[in-house]
Design a protein around this motif. Structure first.
Motif, mmCIF file in Angstrom:
data_model
loop_
_atom_site.group_PDB
_atom_site.id
_atom_site.type_symbol
_atom_site.label_atom_id
_atom_site.label_comp_id
_atom_site.label_asym_id
_atom_site.label_seq_id
_atom_site.Cartn_x
_atom_site.Cartn_y
_atom_site.Cartn_z
ATOM 1 N N ILE A 4 0.846 -1.192 0.060
ATOM 2 C CA ILE A 4 0.134 -0.026 0.053
ATOM 3 C C ILE A 4 0.980 1.258 -0.057
ATOM 4 N N ILE A 5 2.084 1.368 0.712
ATOM 5 C CA ILE A 5 2.887 2.416 0.962
ATOM 6 C C ILE A 5 3.485 2.897 -0.651
ATOM 7 N N VAL A 8 0.657 4.142 -2.571
ATOM 8 C CA VAL A 8 0.454 5.499 -2.524
ATOM 9 C C VAL A 8 1.443 6.486 -2.932
ATOM 10 N N ILE A 9 2.629 5.961 -2.753
ATOM 11 C CA ILE A 9 3.808 7.081 -3.416
ATOM 12 C C ILE A 9 3.656 6.921 -4.985
ATOM 13 N N LEU A 12 1.048 9.260 -5.792
ATOM 14 C CA LEU A 12 1.205 10.731 -5.740
ATOM 15 C C LEU A 12 2.148 11.105 -6.847
ATOM 16 N N PHE B 185 -4.626 19.842 -5.889
ATOM 17 C CA PHE B 185 -3.907 18.359 -6.053
ATOM 18 C C PHE B 185 -3.482 18.149 -4.514
ATOM 19 N N ASN B 189 -5.524 14.797 -2.291
ATOM 20 C CA ASN B 189 -4.760 13.710 -1.827
ATOM 21 C C ASN B 189 -4.809 13.453 -0.167
ATOM 22 N N LEU B 193 -6.142 10.469 2.151
ATOM 23 C CA LEU B 193 -5.383 9.885 3.017
ATOM 24 C C LEU B 193 -5.778 10.183 4.341
ATOM 25 N N TYR B 211 0.684 2.173 8.963
ATOM 26 C CA TYR B 211 0.008 2.783 7.983
ATOM 27 C C TYR B 211 -0.471 4.161 8.208
ATOM 28 N N PHE B 214 2.278 6.539 8.649
ATOM 29 C CA PHE B 214 2.591 7.064 7.407
ATOM 30 C C PHE B 214 1.840 7.949 6.769
ATOM 31 N N PHE B 215 0.535 7.762 6.758
ATOM 32 C CA PHE B 215 -0.390 8.798 5.992
ATOM 33 C C PHE B 215 -0.376 10.166 6.529
ATOM 34 N N LEU B 218 2.624 12.008 5.491
ATOM 35 C CA LEU B 218 2.609 12.399 3.982
ATOM 36 C C LEU B 218 1.744 13.487 4.001
ATOM 37 N N LEU B 222 2.293 17.206 2.327
ATOM 38 C CA LEU B 222 1.269 17.737 1.234
ATOM 39 C C LEU B 222 0.647 18.927 1.788
#
Lengths: 52, 812
Positions: A4-5, A8-9, A12, B185, B189, B193, B211, B214-215, B218, B222
């Motif tokens: 999944i990681i 996602v990358i 993006l 954009f 995202n 996420l 996860y 991590f999200f 991210l 963003l």
């Protein structure tokens, strides 16, 4: 790293590519004149039909 | 009963072939010009022009451009309007006012097939700009422009052509688009996420927790561009406004302040939550908010690209003029390079570019441009002619007495009010709202913090930031731009074009309305009419007068000819014209005299003020002609409708001829005649000193100063794309009678905005009551904040369109 990681990358980066493409188009004048092309595309067709 | 014939329409322009009917290739043409174009197109296999639209052409009747573009042969002048120049390649952009249909696009973009040497041509239909690339070794600009004029697409070349459009502006426009793109954009995202977090998943599972973590990181990544790039202008704006308030220059707070506060609160709180508290963050709320705000800003900035609200005299003045060289010959010179003492030659219908003294020739100067006076003035040798006058008749030679920029008319642009950017005064509505909104928001958040400090200190921080976060002035930043944008579009469809959204609000603040007379209340000089007073004229006398008047080029004679429209003219003999007095000629055995009282030897009646032209036939006085103003359609009802709500004034450059007629509608002491351009400007200033918001409606360059000085200047024009002085709004002359409808609807729109303020206050009240308890969860914020914004906008826009429908402003 989990799938999944990676996903996602990748997503993006992919979408980022379209963002860059959008910048390119705006700087290139894609949106400067939005009405003439609409007329132009019709014109060419009509004329080519004539020539056939 | 006259015989009814089916009208023969010109194959090229679609006008009725009235005076002549040329038949060529089994098709009818109304004039030689139209036929020439057809032949030209046929030779080059371009008859597809007529397949696209029937009668696509532009009528070429009474068009004469012989020798008109000679100045383009001068290399310096040519260079001044070229966009790009190299040995084998020239690029130029021309404004072609007569572009009107898809056939025009087709023909002009196939221009290289007619004119050898043209490499490429592209037309912007909306702006009516033709970009041409050509090889200067094969063809010159004069030939190109000449051919364009021949086929009916005469470009408008003025002094403005030499002013390069600044590239800076387009770059700035792109900046907002880029901000929207980046923010959009990131927002998309971030929302995606953040999704897992909304469901409060059971994070027993280590992998899931990873996860989530991590999200979250991210999201931070963003959110950085959203805050530092997307919201940058709001932050900067808020900072500048704060500094102004600190320096005590102003006490009004810009609307950027509450926005910057909210966005910053969201950013700081979320950063804290993410990095140190790993609780729920508000990244999605922040990104969504900035995105909506930017879209609102974009809507607000939308304007009518194809209209110019910023014209000055340069758009009207010719690019070049014929100047006498030392050896007595004439050559073209750029108007900007004119020096006093130069001798210039002006042709029929050309504009005089600088104040000058008449040296040779008969001058009839039409000053309608400068003074609004519609009757052409006859000038004697040695007298001064002001810049902006238009010569009617033969060539004249003038000696320049003042340079272009220092002339009587152009001086107006050196006035102080032209040098400063017309202040985009914050309208009262926005101003008051943002001021109170900011103070109240800060007040509530501080009170909340104090309360929790004593009750439960752990909630101080969450409650304080939550209040700042949810209190969004979205009514002001979203519903107003969308509502006003809708109004602009509705007005635009009704041919009332406003420059920007602020103008609509300013309309509602107006107290005084000042009208120009000629061209504004009355139709332009081409609609002038003559009326005859005196003994009844027999048919034969009518023929006599028309036949004699037809010999003269004097504008009054032309109007008299127009008066006898259905009369057939015959030959006259012994025609003579006495300058500034009158004309006479023999018609068969009778002498016809037309002119001033002195010329006819009649005792003058000094009582009347209007210019009269007397007629006598064989020494017998028959009566006189005088011109009557033709008011615009709807004039009566408009003035009576406006009267009870506004103070009305009339400023006219004319003599007080029409005072009596106007006094029937508007109080006599509000009518001001013989007003010079500066007088008009000064009059507006005096009104403004009484704290009145003044609306000026005018049409000519003589009104330019007043339009600029007024709080709101509306230019009225028969052709909205070409002839309008700088203004805040442009009104198509045909819609003049509906002005009041527009004014009323502006008020309605402001009321709609106020209603949407109320609605958003309700939302804010609900949100804040959650926020003060310190229990606002990210999910609730993420759902509620966009929902409130969108519903407020929808409410306002739908209501606006409904009201427009009720006001009959929506034509299907």
């Amino acid at each position: 790293m989990s799938v999944i990681i990676m996903l996602v990358i990748a997503a993006l980066l992919f979408a980022g590519g379209f963002l860059v493409a959008f910048f390119w188009a705006t700087d290139d004048g894609q949106f400067d004149d939005t009405s003439t092309p609409a007329i132009r595309i019709l014109n060419d067709d009509t004329v080519e039909d004539k020539e056939k | 009963m006259p015989e009814i014939k089916e009208a023969v329409l010109c194959h090229h322009c679609g006008e009725e072939c009235k005076d002549e009917n040329l038949v060529f290739d089994q098709k009818n043409f109304c004039c030689l010009g139209c036929q020439t174009v057809y032949e030209l197109l046929q030779e080059n296999d371009l008859c597809g022009y007529y397949d696209l639209n029937d009668h696509a052409g532009v009528s070429l009747k009474s068009k004469d451009h012989q020798g008109k573009f000679g100045y383009l042969l001068n290399p310096e002048i040519e260079a001044s309007i070229l966009d790009f120049k190299s040995e084998g390649l020239h690029k130029v952009t021309l404004f072609v006012p007569s572009v009107h249909c898809s056939s025009c696009v087709w023909l002009l973009e196939n221009f290289n097939k007619i004119q050898a040497g043209v490499l490429y041509s592209r037309l912007n239909f909306v702006k009516k700009e033709l970009s041409l690339t050509y090889d200067p070794r094969k063809v010159n600009l004069k030939e190109i422009v000449g051919l364009l004029a021949t086929v009916g697409y005469e470009p408008l070349i003025s002094l403005q052509n030499t002013v390069r459009p600044d590239k800076v502006k387009t770059k700035k426009d792109n900046r907002l688009l880029r901000q929207i793109a980046v923010t959009g954009f990131c927002t998309g995202n971030i929302m995606l996420l953040s999704f897992p977090e909304y469901f409060k998943l059971d994070l027993q599972n280590d992998v899931d927790a990873q996860y989530q973590q991590f999200f979250l990181y991210l999201n931070v990544l963003l959110a950085l561009p959203v805050y530092f790039y997307g919201a940058a202008d709001y932050l900067k704006g808020a900072w500048v406004s704060l500094k102004e308030v600190w320096k005590k220059n102003t006490d009004s707070l810009s609307v950027d302040i509450p926005i910057a506060l909210g966005v910053t609160a969201l950013f700081v709180r979320s950063t804290y939550e993410t990095l140190w508290n790993d609780g729920g963050a508000y990244w999605d709320s922040m990104a969504g908010l900035v995105f909506f705000l930017l879209v609102g800003k974009w809507v607000q900035k939308k304007t009518f690209d194809y209209l110019s609200f910023e014209r000055n005299y340069k758009s009207y003045f010719p690019l070049a003029v014929e100047v006498q060289e030392n050896d007595g010959t004439y050559s073209y010179k750029n108007v900007d390079d004119l020096k006093s003492g130069d001798y210039i030659r002006i042709h029929n219908n050309e504009l005089i570019p600088a104040d000058a003294i008449l040296m040779d020739g008969k001058a009839f100067i039409d000053y309608s441009f400068v003074t609004g006076e519609s009757e052409a003035e006859s000038i004697h040798k040695g007298e001064l002619i002001y810049a902006g006058g238009r010569q009617k008749g033969q060539n004249i030679v003038l000696k320049v007495s003042k340079e272009v920029s220092k002339s009587y008319l152009t001086q107006l642009w050196n006035q102080q009010n032209f040098k400063e950017e017309k202040e985009v005064a914050k309208t009262k509505l926005a101003n008051n709202f943002s001021k109170y909104f900011t103070y109240i928001t800060i007040g509530i958040s501080v009170l909340t913090a104090i309360y929790w400090y004593f009750v439960n200190p752990s909630l101080v921080w969450p409650a304080f930031t939550a209040v700042l976060m949810v209190a969004c002035p979205c009514a002001l930043t979203l519903s107003m731009p969308f509502t006003m944008g809708a109004v602009m579009e509705i007005f635009g469809k009704n041919k009332f074009y406003v420059k920007n959204q602020e103008v609509i609000q300013k309309i509602t603040e107006v107290k005084d309305i000042v009208f120009d007379k000629t061209g504004t209340l009355t139709k332009g000089s081409s609609y002038s009419q003559m009326t005859f007073e005196g003994s009844n004229l027999s048919d034969e006398e009518g023929i006599m007068i028309k036949s004699v008047a037809e010999q003269s080029t004097h504008p009054i004679s032309k109007l008299i000819v127009k008066y006898f429209e259905n009369v057939r003219a015959e030959n006259v003999s012994n025609f003579s014209e006495t300058e500034g007095a009158g004309i006479q000629a023999n018609f068969k055995d009778k002498i016809v005299q037309i002119g001033h009282a002195d010329f006819l030897g009649i005792a003058k009646n000094e009582q009347h003020q209007d210019a009269r032209t007397y007629i006598s036939i064989d020494g017998k006085y028959k009566g006189f002609f005088k011109s009557t103003p033709v008011f615009r359609d709807g004039f009566d009802s408009l003035i009576h409708g406006l009267k009870s709500f506004y103070q009305l004034h009339v400023l006219s450059g004319d003599k007080s001829t029409d005072k009596a007629i106007l006094a029937n509608h508007i109080q006599e002491n509000q009518l001001h005649f013989e007003q010079k351009p500066e007088d008009k400007l000064r009059f507006i200033k005096t009104l403004q000193k009484q704290e009145h918001s003044v609306l000026m409606i005018g049409d000519g360059l003589n009104d330019a100063g007043a339009l600029r000085q007024s709080d709101l200047g509306i230019a009225i024009s028969e052709n909205t794309q070409i002839f309008t002085p700088a203004s805040d709004a442009i009104l198509d002359a045909g819609e003049f009678g509906r002005l009041k409808t527009f004014f009323d609807f502006s008020k309605t729109a402001v009321n709609v905005v106020k209603l949407s303020f109320l609605l958003s206050l309700v939302y804010n009240f609900i949100c804040i009551s959650w926020a003060v308890t310190g229990t606002l969860s990210p999910v609730v914020a993420a759902i509620f904040m966009p929902l409130s914004s969108i519903s407020v906008v929808l409410f306002a826009v739908i209501l606006t369109y409904y009201k427009a429908y009720r006001a009959h402003l929506l034509k299907s």
